[in-house]
Write an enzyme that holds these catalytic residues in place. Structure first.
Site, PDB file in Angstrom:
ATOM      1  N   CYS A  16      29.752  47.842  42.689  1.00  0.00           N
ATOM      2  CA  CYS A  16      29.529  47.574  41.299  1.00  0.00           C
ATOM      3  C   CYS A  16      28.373  48.761  40.246  1.00  0.00           C
ATOM      4  CB  CYS A  16      30.190  47.267  40.460  1.00  0.00           C
ATOM      5  SG  CYS A  16      31.801  46.952  41.438  1.00  0.00           S
ATOM      6  N   GLY A  42      29.555  52.812  42.899  1.00  0.00           N
ATOM      7  CA  GLY A  42      31.438  52.909  42.575  1.00  0.00           C
ATOM      8  C   GLY A  42      31.938  53.937  41.543  1.00  0.00           C
ATOM      9  N   ASN A 117      29.046  42.676  38.149  1.00  0.00           N
ATOM     10  CA  ASN A 117      28.630  42.930  39.692  1.00  0.00           C
ATOM     11  C   ASN A 117      28.373  42.416  40.597  1.00  0.00           C
ATOM     12  OD1 ASN A 117      25.729  44.778  41.477  1.00  0.00           O
ATOM     13  ND2 ASN A 117      27.898  44.527  41.800  1.00  0.00           N
ATOM     14  N   GLY A 118      29.467  42.323  41.242  1.00  0.00           N
ATOM     15  CA  GLY A 118      29.579  41.432  42.265  1.00  0.00           C
ATOM     16  C   GLY A 118      31.001  40.569  42.644  1.00  0.00           C
ATOM     17  N   TYR A 258      21.325  50.005  53.077  1.00  0.00           N
ATOM     18  CA  TYR A 258      22.200  50.995  52.270  1.00  0.00           C
ATOM     19  C   TYR A 258      22.836  51.585  51.399  1.00  0.00           C
ATOM     20  CZ  TYR A 258      27.228  53.612  52.609  1.00  0.00           C
ATOM     21  OH  TYR A 258      27.856  54.688  52.639  1.00  0.00           O
TER      22      TYR A 258
END
Length: 486
Positions: A16, A42, A117-118, A258
Site C-alpha cells: 500500500c 496500490g 502500510n504493512g 521492485y
C-alpha cells in the site's frame, strides 16, 4: 465493477501507499496529487480523510485515484489544512469498501483516522481477544485492531494509548494518524515498511516514497527512523518520540528490487542507480554469450541497463508494453485467456528474429508470465532465450504487507533452478545471489547474524514472530491429529 487484471497475477503486489500533510491550504488536493505518485503501490482502492479544525471528512472509493479524486466537488468535500490518504492492495481483509483506508473512528478523546502500510502478524489473535472483551469490528482489515487497542487502553493520554497499542502488535507498519491534536507518523521498530518526511513551505508532509514529494513540489527532509514517532501539532510544533529504544533496522529489500518507483530515493540511495548496480552484479555472476540484452518491461529496465553496461552486450527494447490494458480489464473467456500476455507485452519481431537474447526481469513468482514471455520470444524467431533475474529465487511468502501467493504456489519453492528453467523453456536461467544483491546495495555481503534487510521472501529468515501463522500451523496439526484418531 472493479476487477483485478487477470494477467497481473504473476507479480508480487506492492502492498500500500500512504501520504499525509499537516498545515497546508487545500491539504486534500495535495494528498490527492501525492497519492497519484504512489498509485503503483496500490490500485484496488483509495481514500482521503481531512480535518478542518472541527470535524473530520472522509471520501473512500474502489479503483484508482484518478476518477475518484480529480473532481472539484470531491476535494471541496474534504476541507481543512490537515489530511491523509491511502492507496490499497488487499493483503489482509477482503477487497471491499469497508476495508478502504483511512479508517476512522470516534474515540473518547475525539476523532481518530489511520492510514497503514504493512501487515500486523498477530492481528487475528488480538482481534479474537478484543472481540471477547466486547469490541465490535466494522471491517476485516488488520488495521482496525490498532484502533480498538487505542480505544481500550488504560493509559491517560492519547499518545500513551497509541504507544501502548503499538507495543502489543507484531509485524510491519508505517502509519499516519490524524487526531484533533495533530498528526502522528511512525514506523515499526525494524523499519520494514518505508516512510519519509518532507516540507512544503510551512507544511509538513509524510509519504511512503520521495517521488510523492517531487510531484507536489515538496522538499525531502529525512527518513522517519525505525521505531520513531514524529508528532506534528496543529500549531506546527514537531516532536520525535522513540518508545522502543534502540532498534536494529531490517527494511524490506524488495523495495529496492521492485516495489518503489525508480525515481524514488531510499536511505539516501537512488532506486534507479541501485537497480542498475543489481543488473551489473547479475552480469558479473551470470554472464552469457548473446546478441541483445532485453528487459521485461517496465520493472526489468534499470537492471537490464546495468547488465548491458557491465557485459558489453547491446541493450534493446525487444518487448513492447501496452500501457492501456490497466487493472480493470474485463475477465476474458477461457479460449482467449492464454493470449492475454500479448495484450500487455508484444515481441519486437524485426529485432529479435534469429538473435540470441538475454531477458532481464526483477523476479519469478509463479513462473507463468516468464513461461509466456519465453514462448513469445521463440515464436518471434529468437535463436536462444536466456533468462536472468535481478533477485534471488522467491521461495517464501511475505507476511509484512506484500500480497504474496501461498508458498506452495511459488515456483522456486516447488523446483530447483534447473527445474524452473525447464518449466519456462529457457536455454538458461540464473538469479543474482543473496550476497550479490547485498553487494549491489553497498554492503560487503549479507550478515550471518542480524542481516541488514528483511529478505525473508528469499531466505525464510523472518525478523519478527509470526503469531497468526504459528496458530494456523498448530490448528492444522490438531485437526490432522483428530482425523487420525477418528
Amino acid at each position: 465493477m472493479f476487477t483485478t487484471n487477470p494477467f497481473d497475477d504473476d507479480k508480487l503486489r506492492e502492498e500500500c501507499g500512504i501520504f499525509g500533510v499537516s498545515r497546508a491550504e487545500t491539504a486534500s488536493a495535495i494528498v490527492a496529487l501525492g497519492l497519484h505518485a504512489l498509485q503503483h503501490r496500490g490500485q484496488e482502492a483509495a481514500g482521503i480523510t481531512s480535518w478542518d479544525g472541527h470535524d473530520f471528512h472522509t471520501h473512500r472509493a474502489m479503483g484508482h485515484v484518478a476518477g475518484n479524486f480529480d473532481r472539484d466537488e470531491v476535494i471541496r468535500g474534504l476541507p481543512g489544512d490537515t489530511a491523509c490518504g491511502h492507496v490499497r492492495y488487499s493483503t489482509t481483509g477482503e477487497t471491499s469498501l469497508r476495508n478502504v483506508q483511512p479508517l476512522y473512528a470516534e474515540l473518547n478523546s475525539g476523532g481518530f483516522a489511520i492510514a497503514h502500510n504493512g501487515n500486523i502478524s498477530n492481528a487475528m489473535k488480538l482481534r479474537r481477544e478484543l472481540i471477547r472483551r466486547g469490541s465490535i469490528f466494522q471491517s476485516t482489515s488488520d488495521t482496525e485492531v490498532i484502533i480498538h487497542l487505542v480505544a481500550t487502553s488504560s493509559y491517560r493520554t492519547l499518545l500513551d494509548k497509541f504507544i501502548d497499542a503499538l507495543k502489543q502488535i507484531e509485524g510491519a507498519y508505517s502509519l499516519i494518524v490524524m487526531t484533533p491534536e495533530g498528526m502522528i507518523a511512525c514506523r515499526d521498530p525494524l523499519g520494514i515498511r518505508p516512510l519519509v518526511m518532507g516540507k512544503l513551505g510551512d507544511a509538513t508532509i509524510f509519504a511512503s516514497e520521495t517521488v510523492a514529494f517531487d510531484v507536489v513540489g515538496a522538499d525531502y527532509v529525512r527518513t522517519v527512523e525505525p521505531g520513531e514517532l514524529v508528532i506534528v501539532t496543529n500549531e506546527g510544533d514537531i516532536r520525535s518520540h522513540r518508545p522502543f529504544g534502540e532498534t536494529h533496522a531490517r527494511p524490506c529489500i524488495f523495495e529496492h528490487v521492485y516495489f518503489s518507483r525508480p525515481d524514488s530515493i531510499i536511505d539516501n540511495s537512488s532506486v534507479y542507480s541501485v537497480r542498475k548496480a543489481i543488473g551489473a552484479q547479475l552480469a558479473i555472476e551470470n554472464p552469457v554469450d548473446a546478441d541483445y540484452v532485453i528487459p521485461v518491461p517496465d520493472s526489468g529496465v534499470p537492471a537490464a541497463i546495468g547488465y548491458a553496461q557491465q557485459s558489453g552486450i547491446p541493450f534493446e527494447l525487444g518487448i513492447i508494453r501496452s500501457h492501456y490494458i490497466g487493472r480493470t480489464f474485463i475477465q476474458p473467456g477461457d479460449k482467449v485467456r492464454h493470449l492475454g500476455v500479448k495484450l500487455k507485452h508484444n515481441a519486437n519481431r524485426a529485432l529479435i528474429e534469429g538473435k540470441r537474447i538475454v531477458l532481464i526481469d526483477d523476479s519469478i513468482v509463479r513462473g507463468t508470465t516468464s513461461l509466456k514471455i519465453v514462448q513469445m520470444m521463440r515464436e518471434s524467431g529468437a535463436a536462444e532465450v536466456h533468462m536472468r533475474i535481478a533477485s534471488p529465487p522467491t521461495k517464501h511468502s511475505c507476511f509484512y504487507g506484500v500480497d504474496t501467493p501461498e508458498r506452495t504456489k511459488l515456483l522456486a519453492h516447488k523446483l530447483d533452478i534447473g527445474g524452473m528453467q525447464d518449466f519456462i523453456h529457457a536455454d538458461s536461467l540464473a538469479f543474482i545471489s543473496i550476497d550479490g544483491l547485498y553487494k549491489a546495495l553497498g554492503e560487503t555481503k549479507r550478515a550471518d547474524i542480524r542481516p541488514q534487510y528483511c529478505d525473508a521472501c528469499f531466505t525464510g529468515d523472518y525478523p519478527t514472530t509470526l503469531t497468526d501463522q504459528d496458530d494456523v500451523v498448530v490448528q492444522n496439526q490438531l485437526e490432522l491429529l483428530a482425523e487420525r484418531v477418528v
